[in-house]
Design a protein around this motif. Structure first.
Motif, PDB file in Angstrom:
ATOM      1  N   ALA A   6       0.836  -1.202   0.000  1.00  0.00           N
ATOM      2  CA  ALA A   6       0.000   0.000   0.000  1.00  0.00           C
ATOM      3  C   ALA A   6       0.871   1.253   0.000  1.00  0.00           C
ATOM      4  O   ALA A   6       0.588   2.226  -0.716  1.00  0.00           O
ATOM      5  N   GLN A  20      -6.236   5.498  -0.013  1.00  0.00           N
ATOM      6  CA  GLN A  20      -5.638   4.828   1.138  1.00  0.00           C
ATOM      7  C   GLN A  20      -6.638   3.876   1.771  1.00  0.00           C
ATOM      8  O   GLN A  20      -6.316   2.730   2.114  1.00  0.00           O
ATOM      9  N   SER A  21      -7.879   4.305   1.902  1.00  0.00           N
ATOM     10  CA  SER A  21      -8.933   3.472   2.470  1.00  0.00           C
ATOM     11  C   SER A  21      -9.216   2.264   1.571  1.00  0.00           C
ATOM     12  O   SER A  21      -9.384   1.142   2.057  1.00  0.00           O
ATOM     13  N   SER A  22      -9.262   2.493   0.250  1.00  0.00           N
ATOM     14  CA  SER A  22      -9.514   1.400  -0.685  1.00  0.00           C
ATOM     15  C   SER A  22      -8.405   0.354  -0.627  1.00  0.00           C
ATOM     16  O   SER A  22      -8.672  -0.856  -0.640  1.00  0.00           O
ATOM     17  N   ALA A  78      -6.790  10.133   0.455  1.00  0.00           N
ATOM     18  CA  ALA A  78      -7.376   9.466   1.625  1.00  0.00           C
ATOM     19  C   ALA A  78      -8.310   8.341   1.197  1.00  0.00           C
ATOM     20  O   ALA A  78      -8.325   7.254   1.796  1.00  0.00           O
ATOM     21  N   ALA A  79      -9.102   8.582   0.149  1.00  0.00           N
ATOM     22  CA  ALA A  79     -10.013   7.555  -0.344  1.00  0.00           C
ATOM     23  C   ALA A  79      -9.243   6.370  -0.912  1.00  0.00           C
ATOM     24  O   ALA A  79      -9.612   5.210  -0.715  1.00  0.00           O
ATOM     25  N   GLU A  81      -8.355  14.548  -0.391  1.00  0.00           N
ATOM     26  CA  GLU A  81      -9.501  13.640  -0.224  1.00  0.00           C
ATOM     27  C   GLU A  81      -9.351  12.416  -1.125  1.00  0.00           C
ATOM     28  O   GLU A  81      -9.689  11.293  -0.726  1.00  0.00           O
ATOM     29  N   TYR A  95     -11.787   3.663  -6.131  1.00  0.00           N
ATOM     30  CA  TYR A  95     -11.678   2.235  -5.810  1.00  0.00           C
ATOM     31  C   TYR A  95     -11.205   1.468  -7.044  1.00  0.00           C
ATOM     32  O   TYR A  95     -10.311   0.618  -6.966  1.00  0.00           O
ATOM     33  N   ARG A 117      -6.387  -0.253   1.901  1.00  0.00           N
ATOM     34  CA  ARG A 117      -6.475  -0.991   3.169  1.00  0.00           C
ATOM     35  C   ARG A 117      -7.504  -2.107   3.060  1.00  0.00           C
ATOM     36  O   ARG A 117      -7.339  -3.193   3.622  1.00  0.00           O
ATOM     37  N   GLU A 118      -8.582  -1.844   2.341  1.00  0.00           N
ATOM     38  CA  GLU A 118      -9.642  -2.832   2.148  1.00  0.00           C
ATOM     39  C   GLU A 118      -9.191  -3.948   1.221  1.00  0.00           C
ATOM     40  O   GLU A 118      -9.574  -5.113   1.397  1.00  0.00           O
ATOM     41  N   ASP A 140     -17.426   4.310  -8.386  1.00  0.00           N
ATOM     42  CA  ASP A 140     -16.339   4.656  -7.474  1.00  0.00           C
ATOM     43  C   ASP A 140     -15.012   4.573  -8.229  1.00  0.00           C
ATOM     44  O   ASP A 140     -14.340   3.544  -8.252  1.00  0.00           O
ATOM     45  N   SER A 200      -7.568   2.179  -7.674  1.00  0.00           N
ATOM     46  CA  SER A 200      -6.733   1.515  -6.660  1.00  0.00           C
ATOM     47  C   SER A 200      -6.608   0.027  -6.961  1.00  0.00           C
ATOM     48  O   SER A 200      -5.518  -0.555  -6.835  1.00  0.00           O
TER      49      SER A 200
END
Length: 780
Positions: A171, A203-205, A200-201, A197, A316, A207-208, A313, A319
Motif C-alpha cells: 500500500a 488509502q482506504s480502498s 485518503a479515499a 480527499e 476504488y 487498506r480494504e 467509485d 486503486s
C-alpha cells in the motif's frame, strides 16, 4: 548529515528486540560483514532515522540491510508452524524475547543473520529518479526502507523457500507512486474533490483490498482448511505440468484461472501449489466470504476480497487496477475463477472479464511486461454440494455464507468422494494473446501503422472483443485439460435411457463403445480402468447409490440401477463435466441425420450447413473455435466414422450406416437437455404478447413451471432439461437472434419458426436414440 570516505559502510539494522540487536552486533564484530574493512555505521531501518542520518550525506556509503530470521523447529523434515505453536501463544517465525533467548542458548539452528543486496547511496538515488519518484528527503528515506525490506525478503526466501514469498509495504509503495498520484489528481479534478480527499479515499480502498500475507498463517491455513477437502477427496495432480510452471514462474508472473465447481477449489489448488514450493497466490474472492473466521484468516493467507459492485467509485477502481499492476510487476502470482461463480450445470460457464481487464490494462500501459494465464481444470468425481446447486436451478434459494454455513459445509465433506483431478493447461502469454486478437492498444491498424485515432466506442469495442477472444482461449485450455471421470460416463449412460433402470451388463453395453471412442481420440481420463471389470463398475454404481444420485433395486433376478427421483440435475452435473469432449461427435450425427432425412442431392453441403446451424444454437452453451477450425474438427470426427472420406465423399445413407456401425450415438445423450430447454423458452416466447415487457426472473420462473408440465406430458426427455440455468442461456440465444425485440412485424413468425426448428431437431434426436445400438441392447 555526515562525512566519510567512498568505502564507508552503513548497516541498516532491522531489529525489534535487544536480543536481535545483540546478535547483529556480535555478527558484525566477528567479521560477518565481509564488505566492510572498517567498522560500519549502524542505523535502525526506519524512515525517520534514515532521513536524519543517511539522506543528504556528502559521501557515497555502501548500504547493507541486515536482520535476524527465526525459524520453526524442524519436524517431519520440514520447518512449518503448527497449531501447537499457536496454542502456546507463540509465533516461531517471530518469537517473543523470552523464547528468542531460549533459542539462542539451546537451538542455534533456528536463527540466522541475513543480509540484503548492498547498494551505494547514489545508486539508490538514481533508482528513485528513474522510477519518477519524489527526491525529497522524506520520500527518499521511505524508498530506501522499502528497497531494504524487499531485498531482505528475498534473502529470507532463499532460506525458507519460495512458498513463503509474501509482499511487503504494498500500500505504501502504491501510494508513493507519482503516476498513481497524478491519476488520483485527475480524478479529484474531474469529480470536484481535493487531492487530499482523493489520496485518503485511495488509502482506504487499498487498506480494504491489500492482502497482508503472513508466513504463520500460510503455514496454518492448509491445516485449518484441510477438513474442507482432505477427508473427502484424494488429490490427483499432473506434476509434469507443475514442473513447467515452476520454470516459467522464474521470469513471469502466473495468473491461475481454474474452473469453479466447488467451494473447495481454492483449498485444493492452494495445497497443491504449496506442496510444490510455489508462493501462495493472491486469490481474488468475493466480499461474501469475509465473515469470521474465514475472512480474516484468508486475507492473511493471500485472499484479496473485492467488492461485488463498486459502480462509479473511480478511486476504488483505480486503486484495484494499480494493485493488480503492482503485484504483476513484482512477479506475484494471481488466481481467480473466471466464470464468476461456481458452475450450476457441471460444464464451464461463460467467462467474466472484469478482473482480466485489469491485468490487460497493466500490460497495455507497460506497467507489467506480461502475465502468463494458466488454465486449470479441477474435476471432482463426486461433490456433496451438488444437491444444493441443482436445487437452485428449480427455484430453491442459495444459502448465504456464514459461520453456520461453513460448519455444515465442513461436516458434509467427511465422507469419501473419490478423486479430485487437478490438471494444468498450456500457459498463455496475455500480451501475445492480446496482440493476436487485435487489441487496439497493442496492434496498429493496417490503414495507419502509426495507429489512427479511434472513436471511444470503437476503441472500447475492439478492446472488449480482444478480451473475449482471450477468455475463449482460457476456456478451451481448461476443457482440453479436463479428464473424463467414471461418474461422467455412468451418468451419461443412465440419463440417456428415459428413466429406465439398467442392469450391470446393460450399463456396460452403453459405456463400452464410448470408451473405445475415448481411446481412439486419446482423450484425457480419470480412473476409467475401474470400469474394465464387473467388480469395478459395480463399485462405481454403489458409490453413486450411496451418494443418493442413483437408486438400486435388487429384489429381482439381478440388481438394476436408475437415476434417483429428483436427482437428474445432480446426475447431469457429473455428466456435463466431460460433455464437451462429445459435442462435435453429436453435431456430426445430427448433420448426417439431417442430410439423410432431407434426401438432399448435395448431402455433404446440406450436412455442413446443418452443423453450422446447430453450432449457432449451442454457442451460449459451449466454446466453439473459429469456423475454419470447427470445420477441421468436424472433418476429423468424420474421419473416425468414415476413414476413406477424402478419397470418396460418402452419401448420407453410407455415412449413417457407418455411424450405426460404431455402436453408439451421442446426440441424444449429450445435447437433448439443452435443446429441450431451448424449446421451452421458444414456445413461451411464441405464446407471449408481442408488446408485453419481459422481466427476466419472472420469465425464467415461468419456464421452470411450464417445463415441469411439459415433462409430465412427456414432451421433454428428462428432468435435467428443467433448469433455470439452461433457460437463461436459451433466453440469451433468443435475444441474440433478435427474438426479444418489440417493433418488428415479423417477430411472431420468427418466434414460431424458432420453436418449430427445435421441434424438428427433436425428431432427429429421437431418431438418433432409436438407431443407437447400445441403447437398443437395453430395450425391454
Amino acid at each position: 548529515m555526515g562525512s566519510g570516505t567512498q568505502d564507508s559502510v552503513v548497516v541498516l539494522v532491522d531489529a525489534s528486540t535487544p536480543i536481535e540487536r545483540r546478535l547483529i552486533d556480535e555478527w558484525l564484530a566477528g567479521g560477518g560483514l565481509s564488505v566492510a574493512d572498517s567498522p560500519a555505521t549502524q542505523i535502525p531501518l526506519k524512515a525517520r532515522s534514515l532521513e536524519h542520518r543517511l539522506v543528504g550525506r556528502s559521501d557515497d556509503p555502501l548500504i547493507v540491510p541486515v536482520k535476524i530470521a527465526w525459524l520453526p523447529p524442524e519436524r517431519d523434515g520440514a520447518r512449518r508452524a503448527r497449531f501447537s505453536d499457536v496454542i502456546a501463544l507463540t509465533n516461531p517465525r517471530n518469537p517473543n524475547r523470552l523464547i528468542q533467548r531460549s533459542i539462542v542458548k539451546h537451538s542455534p539452528d533456528r536463527f540466522a543473520v541475513l543480509t540484503g543486496e548492498p547498494a551505494r547511496l547514489s545508486e539508490m538515488h538514481t533508482r528513485l529518479i528513474a522510477s519518477d519518484g519524489d527526491p525529497a528527503p522524506s520520500s527518499f528515506s521511505r524508498f530506501i526502507v522499502r528497497n531494504a525490506v524487499v531485498t531482505l525478503e528475498r534473502a529470507e526466501r532463499k532460506l525458507v523457500g519460495d512458498r513463503y514469498k509474501v509482499p511487503r509495504l504494498l500500500a505504501e509503495q502504491i501510494l508513493d507512486s507519482p503516476a498513481f498520484r497524478r491519476r488520483l489528481s485527475v480524478i479529484a479534478s474531474e469529480t470536484g474533490t481535493s487531492d487530499a480527499e482523493a489520496v485518503a479515499a485511495a488509502q482506504s480502498s487499498l487498506r480494504e483490498l491489500v492482502a497482508v500475507q503472513s508466513r504463520l498463517v500460510t503455514d496454518l491455513f492448509t491445516q485449518v482448511m484441510h477438513p474442507i477437502y482432505g477427508n473427502a477427496w484424494t488429490v490427483d495432480v499432473d506434476e509434469s505440468g507443475l514442473a513447467e510452471l515452476r520454470e516459467l514462474n522464474k521470469t513471469n508472473p502466473l495468473v491461475f484461472m481454474p474452473s469453479h465447481r466447488s467451494y473447495a477449489d481454492a483449498f485444493v489448488l492452494g495445497d497443491v501449489l504449496s506442496g510444490h514450493d510455489f508462493p501462495r497466490n493472491h486469490l481474488m474472492g468475493g466480499a461474501n466470504l469475509t465473515f469470521w473466521p474465514l475472512g480474516p484468516i484468508a486475507r492473511r493467507a493471500g485472499t484479496v476480497f473485492i467488492r461485488r459492485s463498486f459502480g462509479d467509485d473511480r478511486i476504488y477502481k483505480a486503486s484495484l487496477e494499480e494493485y493488480f499492476a503492482h503485484l504483476l510487476s513484482k512477479r506475484f502470482n494471481l488466481e481467480w475463477y473466471f466464470e464468476g461463480g461456481r458452475t450450476r450445470t457441471g460444464k464451464l460457464r461463460p467467462p467474466k472479464y472484469g478482473l482480466l481487464a485489469y491485468v490487460a490494462n497493466a500490460i497495455r500501459t507497460n506497467r507489467a511486461p506480461d502475465a502468463m494465464l494458466v488454465p486449470v481444470s479441477i474435476t471432482y468425481e463426486r461433490m456433496a454440494e451438488v444437491g444444493a446447486v441443482a436445487a437452485e436451478q428449480t427455484g430453491a434459494k442459495k444459502q448465504p455464507e456464514g459461520l453456520k454455513w461453513l460448519a455444515n459445509y465442513a461436516r458434509n465433506q467427511q465422507r469419501s468422494a473419490g478423486n479430485v483431478y487437478v490438471r494444468f493447461g498450456t500457459p498463455l502469454s496475455l500480451r501475445q494473446q492480446l496482440v493476436a486478437a487485435g487489441d487496439p492498444d497493442l496492434v496498429p491498424t493496417l490503414e495507419d501503422p502509426a495507429g489512427p485515432e479511434l472513436s471511444e466506442d470503437d476503441h472500447r469495442s475492439r478492446s472488449r472483443l480482444a478480451l473475449q477472444k482471450v477468455g475463449f482461449e482460457v476456456a478451451v485450455g481448461i476443457n482440453r485439460a479436463t479428464p473424463i471421470t467414471v461418474n461422467a460416463l455412468v451418468t451419461l449412460a443412465l440419463l440417456g435411457v428415459r428413466d429406465r433402470a439398467l442392469t450391470l451388463n446393460e450399463v456396460r453395453a452403453v459405456i463400452s463403445p464410448v470408451r473405445r471412442y475415448i481411446e481412439q481420440r486419446d482423450l484425457p481420463q480419470g480412473e476409467l480402468s475401474m470400469l474394465d471389470d464387473d467388480a469395478g463398475l459395480a463399485r462405481v454404481l454403489s458409490r453413486l447409490d450411496a451418494a443418493g444420485v442413483l437408486t438400486t433395486y435388487d429384489g429381482g433376478l439381478e440388481p438394476v440401477y436408475s437415476i434417483e427421483r429428483g436427482q437428474h440435475l445432480v446426475a447431469a452435473f457429473y455428466r456435463n463435466s466431460g460433455i464437451h469432449w462429445f459435442v462435435n461427435r453429436a453435431i456430426l450425427e445430427l448433420a448426417i441425420l439431417h442430410a439423410h432425412l432431407g434426401g438432399y442431392t448435395d448431402s455433404a453441403n446440406a450436412g455442413w450447413q446443418e452443423s453450422k446451424r446447430i453450432r449457432d444454437l449451442l454457442k451460449f452453451e459451449f466454446f466453439f473455435p473459429e469456423r475454419d477450425t470447427f470445420e477441421a474438427e468436424l472433418l476429423a470426427e468424420l474421419g473416425l466414422v468414415v476413414p476413406e472420406w477424402r478419397d470418396h465423399i460418402p452419401t448420407a445413407q453410407d455415412a449413417l450406416t457407418r455411424l450405426v456401425d460404431t455402436g453408439f450415438f451421442m446426440a441424444h445423450r449429450t445435447l437433448r437437455s439443452f435443446f429441450d430447454a431451448q424449446l421451452v423458452v421458444a414456445e413461451r416466447l411464441a405464446d407471449r404478447p408481442l408488446d408485453a415487457p419481459l422481466d427476466k426472473k419472472e420469465f425464467l420462473d415461468e419456464c421452470v413451471a411450464v417445463g415441469q408440465q411439459m415433462l409430465l406430458q412427456a414432451r421433454l426427455h428428462g428432468p435435467e432439461s428443467v433448469s433455470s440455468e439452461l433457460f437463461a442461456s436459451a433466453l440469451q440465444l433468443a435475444d441474440n437472434q433478435g427474438l426479444l425485440r418489440h417493433s418488428d412485424d415479423t417477430l411472431l413468425a420468427d418466434r414460431q419458426e424458432f420453436a418449430e426448428q427445435l421441434r424438428t431437431l427433436g425428431e432427429s434426436l429421437a431418431l438418433a436414440e432409436s438407431l443407437d445400438i447400445s441403447n437398443r441392447k437395453v430395450q425391454p
